[in-house]
Design an enzyme around this catalytic site. Sequence first.
Site, short mmCIF file in Angstrom:
data_model
loop_
_atom_site.label_atom_id
_atom_site.label_comp_id
_atom_site.label_asym_id
_atom_site.label_seq_id
_atom_site.Cartn_x
_atom_site.Cartn_y
_atom_site.Cartn_z
N HIS A 195 -5.66 -6.00 3.87
CA HIS A 195 -4.60 -5.01 4.01
C HIS A 195 -3.95 -5.14 5.38
CE1 HIS A 195 -5.64 -2.34 0.47
NE2 HIS A 195 -6.63 -3.23 0.49
N CYS A 253 0.83 -1.19 0.00
CA CYS A 253 0.00 0.00 0.00
C CYS A 253 0.88 1.25 0.00
CB CYS A 253 -0.98 0.01 1.17
SG CYS A 253 -0.32 0.64 2.72
N GLU A 254 0.43 2.23 -0.75
CA GLU A 254 1.28 3.42 -0.92
C GLU A 254 1.22 4.34 0.30
OE1 GLU A 254 -0.29 5.10 -4.51
OE2 GLU A 254 -1.58 6.51 -3.43
N GLN A 261 -5.55 -0.16 -3.72
CA GLN A 261 -6.30 -1.24 -4.37
C GLN A 261 -7.19 -0.68 -5.48
OE1 GLN A 261 -8.18 -4.00 -1.66
NE2 GLN A 261 -9.66 -4.61 -3.21
N CYS A 319 -1.96 -3.16 6.71
CA CYS A 319 -1.93 -1.89 7.44
C CYS A 319 -3.21 -1.73 8.26
CB CYS A 319 -1.72 -0.70 6.50
SG CYS A 319 -3.04 -0.41 5.31
ZN LIG Z 1 -2.02 1.23 4.09
#
Ligand SMILES: [Zn+2]
Length: 229
Positions: free
Chosen positions: A187, A118-119, A159, A189
């Site tokens: 995710h 994830c960015e 995503q 995160c």
């Molecule tokens: Zn994230």
Amino acid sequence: MDAAIKSIRPGKPSDKLPESRPGELDPAEFLAAAVRADQPRPARAEAEAAVKTLLAYIGENTEREGLLDTPRRVVEAFDELYQGYHQCPAEVLDRTFGETAGYDDFVLVRDIEFTSQCEHHMMPFYGKAHIAYTPVERVVGLSKLARLTDIFARRLQTQEHMTAQIAAAIDEIMKPRGVAVLIEAEHTCMSVRGVAKHGASTFTSRFTGMFRDNPAEQARFLSLVRGMR
Ligand SMILES: [Zn+2]
């Protein structure tokens, strides 16, 4: 959501769109290799030094034996996880077979496993992509859709953006009658930090052409993805 995502979503499907197939994303954004060969990059030693700084930041003794090789290993892992910046989607999809032999239904490849980062946190999210397209003359080898997924997954992503990029690449390069992409992912995160909720799945989808315009085709795609498990 960033501006790039907004720009490829001109409106909801219910909005009156022109009848022609719109170019929904500027292909130049992603069809070329994302990193030019002559683009300046920090030296490898600088990247390793940056990892060492992070180790010191979390409170580690960067000179202890177990960590001596860690900066090198982390940078090597980055080379692998982010190799998609150096790969070109058009090259993967350009090798098409001309003959559809009268086949006029959509082709669905389900359960393409991927891991991306994830960015926002540079933490992994992983799951499955389901991709369908309805060919007009040109079909690709089925493994190419998995390769395409990996090219976009091996970059920093959201995503939503990854879903749109996969759909737009197929749409632009193969000019099919329609593309459907559904991605389900977990995710880390969200599962190992933040709200720390394990097992929550995020679903994103992108439909073009006949899949966007015909709810029955969309429903058939979704039931094939959901069914037979
Ligand atoms: Zn994230």
